[in-house]
Design a protein around this motif. Sequence first.
Motif, mmCIF file in Angstrom:
data_model
loop_
_atom_site.group_PDB
_atom_site.id
_atom_site.type_symbol
_atom_site.label_atom_id
_atom_site.label_comp_id
_atom_site.label_asym_id
_atom_site.label_seq_id
_atom_site.Cartn_x
_atom_site.Cartn_y
_atom_site.Cartn_z
ATOM 1 N N ARG A 56 0.862 -1.133 0.098
ATOM 2 C CA ARG A 56 0.005 0.017 0.102
ATOM 3 C C ARG A 56 0.854 1.493 0.017
ATOM 4 O O ARG A 56 0.711 2.364 -0.696
ATOM 5 N N GLU A 57 1.960 1.299 0.825
ATOM 6 C CA GLU A 57 2.713 2.309 0.878
ATOM 7 C C GLU A 57 3.532 2.548 -0.670
ATOM 8 O O GLU A 57 4.048 3.754 -0.813
ATOM 9 N N LEU A 58 3.967 1.370 -1.121
ATOM 10 C CA LEU A 58 4.772 1.437 -2.324
ATOM 11 C C LEU A 58 3.696 2.108 -3.319
ATOM 12 O O LEU A 58 4.166 2.867 -4.347
ATOM 13 N N MET A 59 2.542 1.855 -3.280
ATOM 14 C CA MET A 59 1.503 2.334 -4.231
ATOM 15 C C MET A 59 1.561 3.975 -4.088
ATOM 16 O O MET A 59 1.258 4.700 -5.107
ATOM 17 N N ILE A 60 1.709 4.609 -3.045
ATOM 18 C CA ILE A 60 1.472 5.715 -2.521
ATOM 19 C C ILE A 60 2.755 6.588 -3.232
ATOM 20 O O ILE A 60 2.665 7.529 -3.933
ATOM 21 N N ILE A 61 3.736 5.791 -3.140
ATOM 22 C CA ILE A 61 5.200 6.352 -3.592
ATOM 23 C C ILE A 61 5.200 6.181 -5.131
ATOM 24 O O ILE A 61 5.600 7.313 -5.758
ATOM 25 N N ALA A 62 4.475 5.231 -5.702
ATOM 26 C CA ALA A 62 4.672 5.177 -7.240
ATOM 27 C C ALA A 62 4.074 6.285 -7.979
ATOM 28 O O ALA A 62 4.492 6.617 -8.988
ATOM 29 N N VAL A 63 2.945 6.987 -7.376
ATOM 30 C CA VAL A 63 2.387 7.825 -8.154
ATOM 31 C C VAL A 63 2.444 9.167 -7.857
ATOM 32 O O VAL A 63 1.897 10.049 -8.115
ATOM 33 N N GLU A 89 5.957 -3.018 -24.291
ATOM 34 C CA GLU A 89 6.549 -1.633 -23.665
ATOM 35 C C GLU A 89 5.720 -1.243 -22.262
ATOM 36 O O GLU A 89 4.332 -1.531 -22.122
ATOM 37 N N ARG A 90 6.462 -0.472 -21.209
ATOM 38 C CA ARG A 90 6.086 -0.303 -20.071
ATOM 39 C C ARG A 90 6.618 1.124 -19.534
ATOM 40 O O ARG A 90 7.598 1.290 -20.157
ATOM 41 N N TRP A 91 5.505 2.044 -18.979
ATOM 42 C CA TRP A 91 6.364 2.941 -18.312
ATOM 43 C C TRP A 91 6.877 2.817 -17.073
ATOM 44 O O TRP A 91 6.246 2.342 -16.172
ATOM 45 N N CYS A 92 8.301 3.185 -17.010
ATOM 46 C CA CYS A 92 9.021 2.792 -15.857
ATOM 47 C C CYS A 92 9.426 4.226 -15.092
ATOM 48 O O CYS A 92 9.710 5.431 -15.694
ATOM 49 N N ARG A 93 9.441 4.144 -13.873
ATOM 50 C CA ARG A 93 9.820 5.290 -12.951
ATOM 51 C C ARG A 93 10.859 4.917 -11.920
ATOM 52 O O ARG A 93 10.474 3.586 -11.338
ATOM 53 N N LEU A 94 11.916 5.563 -11.820
ATOM 54 C CA LEU A 94 13.186 4.982 -10.866
ATOM 55 C C LEU A 94 13.100 6.176 -9.642
ATOM 56 O O LEU A 94 13.252 7.317 -10.075
ATOM 57 N N ARG A 95 13.121 5.675 -8.398
ATOM 58 C CA ARG A 95 12.946 6.421 -7.368
ATOM 59 C C ARG A 95 14.016 5.578 -6.501
ATOM 60 O O ARG A 95 13.437 4.623 -5.714
ATOM 61 N N GLY A 96 15.200 6.013 -5.947
ATOM 62 C CA GLY A 96 16.004 5.305 -5.004
ATOM 63 C C GLY A 96 16.374 4.108 -5.655
ATOM 64 O O GLY A 96 16.907 4.060 -6.742
ATOM 65 N N ASN A 97 16.180 3.075 -4.807
ATOM 66 C CA ASN A 97 16.549 1.706 -5.379
ATOM 67 C C ASN A 97 15.167 1.062 -5.651
ATOM 68 O O ASN A 97 15.179 -0.247 -5.865
ATOM 69 N N LEU A 98 14.187 1.806 -5.998
ATOM 70 C CA LEU A 98 12.812 1.222 -6.622
ATOM 71 C C LEU A 98 12.741 1.435 -8.050
ATOM 72 O O LEU A 98 12.511 2.720 -8.527
ATOM 73 N N LEU A 99 12.437 0.490 -8.859
ATOM 74 C CA LEU A 99 11.897 0.804 -10.230
ATOM 75 C C LEU A 99 10.563 0.260 -10.421
ATOM 76 O O LEU A 99 10.002 -0.849 -10.414
ATOM 77 N N PHE A 100 9.505 1.267 -10.584
ATOM 78 C CA PHE A 100 8.185 0.807 -10.848
ATOM 79 C C PHE A 100 7.949 0.938 -12.288
ATOM 80 O O PHE A 100 8.285 1.497 -12.975
ATOM 81 N N ASP A 125 -0.640 6.444 -18.150
ATOM 82 C CA ASP A 125 -1.489 7.085 -17.210
ATOM 83 C C ASP A 125 -1.329 6.537 -15.667
ATOM 84 O O ASP A 125 -1.069 5.229 -15.450
ATOM 85 N N LEU A 126 -0.949 7.437 -15.010
ATOM 86 C CA LEU A 126 -0.594 6.754 -13.282
ATOM 87 C C LEU A 126 -1.774 7.030 -12.315
ATOM 88 O O LEU A 126 -1.577 6.917 -11.255
ATOM 89 N N LEU A 127 -3.018 7.254 -13.026
ATOM 90 C CA LEU A 127 -4.010 6.858 -12.036
ATOM 91 C C LEU A 127 -4.262 5.443 -11.727
ATOM 92 O O LEU A 127 -4.966 5.162 -10.466
ATOM 93 N N SER A 128 -3.724 4.562 -12.345
ATOM 94 C CA SER A 128 -3.999 3.090 -12.129
ATOM 95 C C SER A 128 -2.812 2.821 -11.167
ATOM 96 O O SER A 128 -1.600 3.436 -11.212
ATOM 97 N N GLU A 129 -2.869 1.409 -10.534
ATOM 98 C CA GLU A 129 -1.594 1.077 -9.899
ATOM 99 C C GLU A 129 -0.670 0.683 -10.715
ATOM 100 O O GLU A 129 -0.753 0.007 -11.822
ATOM 101 N N PRO A 130 0.421 0.693 -10.366
ATOM 102 C CA PRO A 130 1.723 0.046 -10.967
ATOM 103 C C PRO A 130 1.483 -1.354 -11.101
ATOM 104 O O PRO A 130 0.863 -2.303 -10.183
ATOM 105 N N GLN A 131 1.978 -2.104 -12.254
ATOM 106 C CA GLN A 131 2.045 -3.458 -12.480
ATOM 107 C C GLN A 131 3.041 -4.154 -11.424
ATOM 108 O O GLN A 131 2.798 -5.408 -10.910
ATOM 109 N N GLY A 132 4.030 -3.539 -10.982
ATOM 110 C CA GLY A 132 4.798 -4.135 -10.300
ATOM 111 C C GLY A 132 6.365 -3.405 -9.911
ATOM 112 O O GLY A 132 6.268 -1.996 -10.310
ATOM 113 N N VAL A 133 7.315 -3.670 -8.996
ATOM 114 C CA VAL A 133 8.072 -2.794 -8.639
ATOM 115 C C VAL A 133 9.438 -3.822 -8.833
ATOM 116 O O VAL A 133 9.291 -4.835 -8.263
ATOM 117 N N VAL A 134 10.723 -3.283 -9.238
ATOM 118 C CA VAL A 134 11.746 -4.111 -9.111
ATOM 119 C C VAL A 134 12.807 -3.466 -8.122
ATOM 120 O O VAL A 134 13.014 -2.199 -8.254
#
Length: 1115
Positions: A13-20, A50-61, A67-76
């Motif tokens: 849940r907290e990861l979802m908040i960070i991702a968007v 093709e996926r839309w990727c976002r890098l923050r710290g050591n987390l790759l969403f 469209d960032l309104l939906s939840e990410p499919q995952g995180v690396v």
Amino acid sequence: MLKGGRGMRLNWRELMIIAVQPAKLFSKEGPLYMKVTPSGWRKKSETYSERWCRLRGNLLFYFKGRDLLSEPQGVVVLEQCFIKEEYGEIQSFAFCVEYIGEEHNQYFAAHSAELRDEWVALLQSASYENLRSQLQSLRLQLMARTGQDPIDEERHGVLGRTDPGDSVTEPILEMSISCTDLPKNSFGEAPSTFVSVSCVTPPDTRWSKSGQTEIISRSCSPFFLTTVSFESTRNISVITRLRANVYEVQDRNMHTVAAIGQVICSFRDIVTSPDNKLVRDIIGADGKQVGGKITILLWELDDAVEKPQAVMKRDNPSTNHVYPPNAQKLSHAASAPTRTPNGAIMRSRLPSLVRSTYMKSLLCNPCNKTYRFPNSDGTSMVQVQESMMETRLNFNIPQQIIKIYLLEEKRKLEELNMFKDLSHDWERVRSAVMMEHVSMIARYNESLEFLSKQTKGPQFKKSTAKSDKLLEFVPINLHLQRLRVEEQGCKESLYDMITVGAPAAHSLKFRHGGLKRMLQHYTEEQSRTSTKNLSLQAAKTLSQISDLKNSIDWLASDVLSAARHVGLESMRKKTATLNEKVTELLNVINENFMEEAFNSYRNASFRGSPVKNPNSSTSSSSGGSSSANSHDKSTTKGSSSSPCDSGNSSSRTSGTSDNEFIMSLNRLSVSSSSVSSNHQVHGSGHSSCSSSSRSPYEDWEWNGLSFVKSPGANSGGCEFNSRCGGGKMLTSWRSHINQSLSERMHLIGHVVEFLSSAATPRERLGAVESNIKHLKETVGQIQEQAKYSIAFLRMQEEYHNLSFLQSVQCRRDIVFSQALTALVTGVMIKFRENIYSKVFMNQMSSLGILAHFEGLISTHGDEMGMLEDFAVGIHDLVCVTFKIVKTSTEIDDTMPVLTGTRSNVVVMVPVLPSMTPAIPEELLSGQPIKVYPVLFNIGVNEEQTMAEIFGDTSLQDTINQDNLQKLDNYYSRLVHMIPHKDWRESHSSVSLDVLMSSLRHHISTKKNKNVEILHISSQLARRLDGIRFTSCKSAKDRTAMSVTLEECMILQDEHQLHSQMFTHLLDTMRSEGTRRDNTRKNVGVPKYAFNKMQLRAFPKLYRPPEGTYGKTVLT
């Protein structure tokens, strides 16, 4: 989908908040091809999508689309992995995230070689391990060049001592900082900023951090309330270099910051500036001005110079301040301090722990934070110091109270050891009870041994150790929270609060609730089975008999002394007083309780092997022999033949034969020839003429049912048989006591009355000496008989509820020890800080001490049991009294000493000879100081919300109602006993009558989480010169919210804190103050143990600022 190392735990849940969150918080985002397995029943081999990727710290969403309104499919998670380019893949510009020890790797591909190289470089540097290795490499390079470690491992604000005996250094300089005209960020918004201050003194080349300000959100001209202090150990001089770095906070939750610029100067630059105020432009990393200025104001703290009259210097108002207009003028105005001949700035300083040897013996390990803010009319600056200290009493008081517990347990064992020749059944009872007491002694001794070793290290019990059995008698997280306030033209003010975890037996769990519920259940069970709980009455009766015996002994000695040295008139007065005390003793003996105790003692003796009084010179053989024969024939009303006959039997049993005791009393009663003419008992015609005469009671014997005449004895006496009931067994004993003592006193009074006034001292002494001697012996025999009877009664009562009563006693001991330690700490600090206050000393002498406990415990789940323990523990403090004792000047003599019993604890408070003139004479002469404890509780967390909706809050309501009555009684006594002019002064415009009426109204009003009850009652306690205590489960999180709120309310009510600055100062104290360090001391993490969902249930004023709390903190 989660890609990462093994054993990794994340909160989705907290990861979802960070991702968007906004793009500015991410290092890079963009499209990448990702190798995935198609879903559905027609699964094919892995393909690139093709996926839309976002890098923050050591987390790759990665998202399915932009469209960032939906939840990410995952995180690396980019930990324990390697990033390398892949040339064998079908997709061009591919690279791989290869995990150590994992078979399945993650493949990506970029749209171009340039983009691939950018992503690979960023991903390679994203891991925490990589950052740590870079830091270590740079650290080693700097150490090789300078020879010193560039990283200061110590935390600012928390003393890193492990020994409380280490010396404590005080600040010698204090610095206040503000900024103006800071540049806006790239989004055109005002930045959220803070300033970090470091210094270095040549030839040293290592910068050491001195402190930092709070974070001020969205302001281009922030005025920081938190000041930076410099201790004497830093060797600050005019050549010391100072660096102030200004940072923008991009994300408070993730602690992401970006440097804006810095200012470097020397202390010489500051002290040579007008009014010690230096204004400099902020310089960026490239050496150019970035825009904006920083203002630094410095004070030198010294006690040698009297406090100067401050002259405020006004600056131009800042248009971006959110404070009142007058406060804007003080955006860095402060006292224009008086200069000494050498040009140094001086300011008086409040008394500190270092300069008070007396307080240093009580407190240790201080943590200090300082603030400055303008008052509401903008005419002066208010200087505030917030301190948090541990107490050396934290392990000392539990050791002393455990020793009192052990003495009582050993006395109980001695009582049980008196009964040695019991029957098999009663011996089994005695053994079972003894084993419970032996087990309790072993447990208490183990705790005592462990506590005796806690002389070094932190002097508090961490919240994580609340269930530790070896520390169960120690209060949780006990600290003194102190607020010092100083403002122009006013005397400095001091406000103390004791913070402690709610006294509760965590080591015993709360499966069956707490003490209040257990005691209530026991009382109901006793009522249901018509069984009396005689423990308290037994202790009271024994105490009465003991006190009366001592009084009779003293008065008897006084009669003899008057006969020797004074005269006849004094003898008559002393004899009259002695007669009154003997009458009181007879009244106690004639009570029904003593009848029941003695009957149980008789019944047990005659039905089993008689227990012989070790003080008796003879024994009756008939009592024991006849009991066995008559055991199966009849029983006395209200008694049972053995403890095994009924599990819930209410019979009371005890010791020696009645004949034996009566005969021993008779031998004492007939020792004087003068008694013979008047001594007749129960219609018997026998009389005694001398001490060798035959006693009339020798014709009576016990046949198992009643006292009857021996064969061949005269038949003139009255026969007591089974028709008379159990009470008749005591009749001869009680009648004999009444007649024996009455006749003895009559004889003494008769002799004294008819003595000639011309009698010599020798004649006077000879007339009464023999009777006085035998009177004292008779009273001693009565005390021994009562002791045996009551001890046996208590043994039987304890056996019927053995495990339950021992469990309750152990729990009560634990809770009382914790509550007592907190109380003694508060009283000692209050007494020492107010010893020269006539108002406080007179109130303490006339009324006693008000101890106000504030609880934040919910009435749901385990916390319900904690609250039940808490309530009983505070109620038990009424048995505590304090006494003042003179002592020597040695520091070891200043620690309080505990004496007494469980039900009557006396705390001896030592004072130095130099302090005695300030103490009322009645206190110095030994007058006890009473304690009036009150408890008000309001649950504030999400569990209280559950209780209010689905549960029960009646316990909380009852506690508040009962303690309102106690507080009202204390206030009424204060009004009638102490003139209004002698009350504690206050700047508040609200009278005590209004506060009391308001408190009554709020308690009678049914309102959820009515925290006004806490605010009003705490304000009343301060105004009534009481001691303030604040508690939650661990005195760490909810307590921090309450304490900081109370501090700000004090500043608003008493020191003109403007309402627009209230929230800013409140958030500052919670984010940068001492309570944040308290969480670090307890759990190692400077965060409050809340999450966002929990805080929604909290009242608004009890919510911490962003970035200061976290869900995963262990408590």
